[in-house]
Scaffold this active site. Structure first.
Site, PDB file in Angstrom:
ATOM      1  N   LYS A   1       0.848  -1.181   0.000  1.00  0.00           N
ATOM      2  CA  LYS A   1       0.000   0.000   0.000  1.00  0.00           C
ATOM      3  C   LYS A   1       0.889   1.239   0.000  1.00  0.00           C
ATOM      4  O   LYS A   1       2.011   1.210   0.510  1.00  0.00           O
ATOM      5  CB  LYS A   1      -0.896  -0.016   1.245  1.00  0.00           C
ATOM      6  CG  LYS A   1      -1.813   1.200   1.370  1.00  0.00           C
ATOM      7  CD  LYS A   1      -2.764   1.022   2.541  1.00  0.00           C
ATOM      8  CE  LYS A   1      -3.599   2.279   2.769  1.00  0.00           C
ATOM      9  NZ  LYS A   1      -4.377   2.659   1.578  1.00  0.00           N
TER      10      LYS A   1
ATOM     11  N   ASN B   1     -13.308   4.087  -4.986  1.00  0.00           N
ATOM     12  CA  ASN B   1     -12.731   4.283  -3.669  1.00  0.00           C
ATOM     13  C   ASN B   1     -12.175   5.690  -3.532  1.00  0.00           C
ATOM     14  O   ASN B   1     -11.662   6.274  -4.483  1.00  0.00           O
ATOM     15  CB  ASN B   1     -11.644   3.234  -3.382  1.00  0.00           C
ATOM     16  CG  ASN B   1     -10.254   3.709  -3.751  1.00  0.00           C
ATOM     17  OD1 ASN B   1      -9.594   4.421  -2.991  1.00  0.00           O
ATOM     18  ND2 ASN B   1      -9.797   3.332  -4.943  1.00  0.00           N
TER      19      ASN B   1
ATOM     20  N   ASN C   1       5.331   1.018  -2.655  1.00  0.00           N
ATOM     21  CA  ASN C   1       4.657   2.119  -3.338  1.00  0.00           C
ATOM     22  C   ASN C   1       4.873   3.389  -2.526  1.00  0.00           C
ATOM     23  O   ASN C   1       4.531   3.440  -1.339  1.00  0.00           O
ATOM     24  CB  ASN C   1       3.169   1.805  -3.482  1.00  0.00           C
ATOM     25  CG  ASN C   1       2.409   2.879  -4.222  1.00  0.00           C
ATOM     26  OD1 ASN C   1       2.037   3.898  -3.643  1.00  0.00           O
ATOM     27  ND2 ASN C   1       2.151   2.655  -5.501  1.00  0.00           N
TER      28      ASN C   1
ATOM     29  N   ASN D   1       3.927   6.513  -6.741  1.00  0.00           N
ATOM     30  CA  ASN D   1       2.506   6.760  -6.963  1.00  0.00           C
ATOM     31  C   ASN D   1       2.300   8.254  -7.206  1.00  0.00           C
ATOM     32  O   ASN D   1       2.016   9.011  -6.286  1.00  0.00           O
ATOM     33  CB  ASN D   1       1.695   6.292  -5.757  1.00  0.00           C
ATOM     34  CG  ASN D   1       0.209   6.480  -5.975  1.00  0.00           C
ATOM     35  OD1 ASN D   1      -0.231   6.804  -7.072  1.00  0.00           O
ATOM     36  ND2 ASN D   1      -0.567   6.294  -4.930  1.00  0.00           N
TER      37      ASN D   1
ATOM     38  N   CYS E   1      -2.525   8.897  -8.100  1.00  0.00           N
ATOM     39  CA  CYS E   1      -3.780   8.581  -7.423  1.00  0.00           C
ATOM     40  C   CYS E   1      -4.749   9.753  -7.501  1.00  0.00           C
ATOM     41  O   CYS E   1      -4.414  10.871  -7.110  1.00  0.00           O
ATOM     42  CB  CYS E   1      -3.519   8.234  -5.964  1.00  0.00           C
ATOM     43  SG  CYS E   1      -4.989   7.638  -5.135  1.00  0.00           S
TER      44      CYS E   1
ATOM     45  N   ASN F   1      -3.534   3.434 -13.041  1.00  0.00           N
ATOM     46  CA  ASN F   1      -4.173   3.678 -11.763  1.00  0.00           C
ATOM     47  C   ASN F   1      -5.673   3.857 -12.042  1.00  0.00           C
ATOM     48  O   ASN F   1      -6.123   3.718 -13.176  1.00  0.00           O
ATOM     49  CB  ASN F   1      -3.569   4.919 -11.097  1.00  0.00           C
ATOM     50  CG  ASN F   1      -3.683   4.870  -9.584  1.00  0.00           C
ATOM     51  OD1 ASN F   1      -4.668   4.381  -9.046  1.00  0.00           O
ATOM     52  ND2 ASN F   1      -2.679   5.386  -8.899  1.00  0.00           N
TER      53      ASN F   1
ATOM     54  N   GLY G   1     -11.635  -2.232 -11.180  1.00  0.00           N
ATOM     55  CA  GLY G   1     -12.403  -3.436 -11.445  1.00  0.00           C
ATOM     56  C   GLY G   1     -12.562  -3.702 -12.930  1.00  0.00           C
ATOM     57  O   GLY G   1     -12.035  -2.969 -13.780  1.00  0.00           O
TER      58      GLY G   1
ATOM     59  N   GLY H   1      -8.491  -4.059 -13.875  1.00  0.00           N
ATOM     60  CA  GLY H   1      -9.549  -5.003 -14.184  1.00  0.00           C
ATOM     61  C   GLY H   1      -9.105  -6.431 -14.393  1.00  0.00           C
ATOM     62  O   GLY H   1      -9.869  -7.258 -14.902  1.00  0.00           O
TER      63      GLY H   1
ATOM     64  N   GLY I   1      -5.672  -6.443  -8.676  1.00  0.00           N
ATOM     65  CA  GLY I   1      -6.093  -5.454  -7.695  1.00  0.00           C
ATOM     66  C   GLY I   1      -7.436  -5.754  -7.068  1.00  0.00           C
ATOM     67  O   GLY I   1      -7.543  -6.532  -6.112  1.00  0.00           O
TER      68      GLY I   1
END
Length: 316
Positions: A58, A82, A112, A140, A143, A205, A230, A257, A278
């Site tokens: 994470k 999210n 990350n 990262n 995000c 991402n 997803g 996905g 993921g």
């Protein structure tokens, strides 16, 4: 294949599943998408995390972040939104608690790295340089659910160049740069990251999205918008991986996905050297090892001796 402990491990195969991602040597091409696997401890009852190609942690910041207000998650058709906000206890906790545990189970570790400023990314890397348990970094810069930095940093060539250049100067370890899909031209950002010193790229991402409760006439997320992940994002992710892999010479880690081995193979054919599972981890905590086994199955059926022969093998 299941151990006596009940943990699933990859089955034996004659296929060479190993890949090299910008100097990061992985026993197989499967890692996890940051933020969906914590540091692996919670999943170790279901899969032997040491048998994954790598565990991507994470996002970690120099000091702890509280994250966004609740509600922070909303289910969508074929995916989820999210707005966690990169909540984490900070790099010192990772070093004291999570990294030694990952080392004890033999995991290959990609940390990350997150930050609200260019300097914070460097501070996190400099702190982690003291640990022998880190094998690579994933920056990262993309995000979409953090107000400071995040999406804005990953959308602009100048800021991508700046943060990657600074991170590159701070470490000789493999440096993977995670790209946002929320841009007009992914190849422009990919080339900027490569030119600044990235050893590899990871993408995509989450896509910026929102959901509404029509009865209440209110957004489902407290922050209104969040990151969509997803199966719904897979076609976009595949297209961007294909574009980016053709635009740069460094390896690409594909994600977005991936739920099955067939998904993973498609990403490799499109140009990915490795893949990340993921959101599927939330549905099936053994998804990662099932994908590893499925890649081996595919290679065996097609007479392919090494998984790396799949990379960029799309015929079009």
């Amino acid at each position: 294949m299941t151990e006596a402990s009940g943990r699933r491990v990859p089955r034996p195969t004659a296929v060479d599943l190993s890949v090299n991602v910008g100097g990061l040597r992985m026993a197989n091409p499967v890692t996890v998408a940051s933020g969906t696997f914590a540091a692996g401890r919670e999943y170790h009852d279901f899969v032997d995390v040491g048998t994954l190609g790598a565990v991507t942690t994470k996002g970690v910041s120099r000091h702890g972040w509280e994250g966004n207000a609740a509600p922070r998650i909303a289910e969508t058709p074929c995916g989820m939104l999210n707005s966690i906000g990169l909540q984490n206890p900070g790099v010192d906790h990772l070093m004291a608690d999570e990294l030694p545990w990952l080392a004890s189970v033999g995991a290959t570790v990609v940390v990350n790295v997150s930050g609200h400023s260019f300097g914070e990314y460097v501070e996190v890397i400099e702190r982690l340089e003291d640990s022998p348990h880190v094998h690579a970094y994933e920056l990262n810069i993309s995000c979409p659910n953090v107000d400071a930095g995040g999406m804005n940093m990953g959308c602009q060539v100048a800021s991508v160049t700046e943060v990657v250049t600074r991170a590159r100067a701070a470490t000789a370890r493999p440096l993977i740069v995670k790209l946002t899909p929320n841009v007009t031209d992914i190849t422009e950002i990919a080339r900027a990251a490569e030119a600044a010193g990235a050893d590899a790229l990871s993408l995509i991402n989450t896509l910026l999205g929102m959901a509404i409760d029509a009865e209440r006439r209110r957004p489902l997320l407290a922050r209104v918008v969040g990151g969509l992940s997803g199966p719904a994002v897979k076609p976009v992710a595949l297209r961007m991986v294909w574009e980016a892999s053709r635009a740069v010479s460094v390896p690409v880690v594909g994600m977005g996905g991936i739920s099955t081995a067939a998904d993973a193979v498609e990403f490799m054919l499109a140009g990915a050297s490795a893949v990340a599972v993921g959101t599927a981890n939330f549905i099936d905590p053994q998804a990662t090892v099932k994908v590893i086994d499925g890649i081996a199955d595919y290679c065996e059926r097609h007479g392919i001796g090494a998984a790396r022969d799949l990379i960029g093998a799309l015929e079009c």
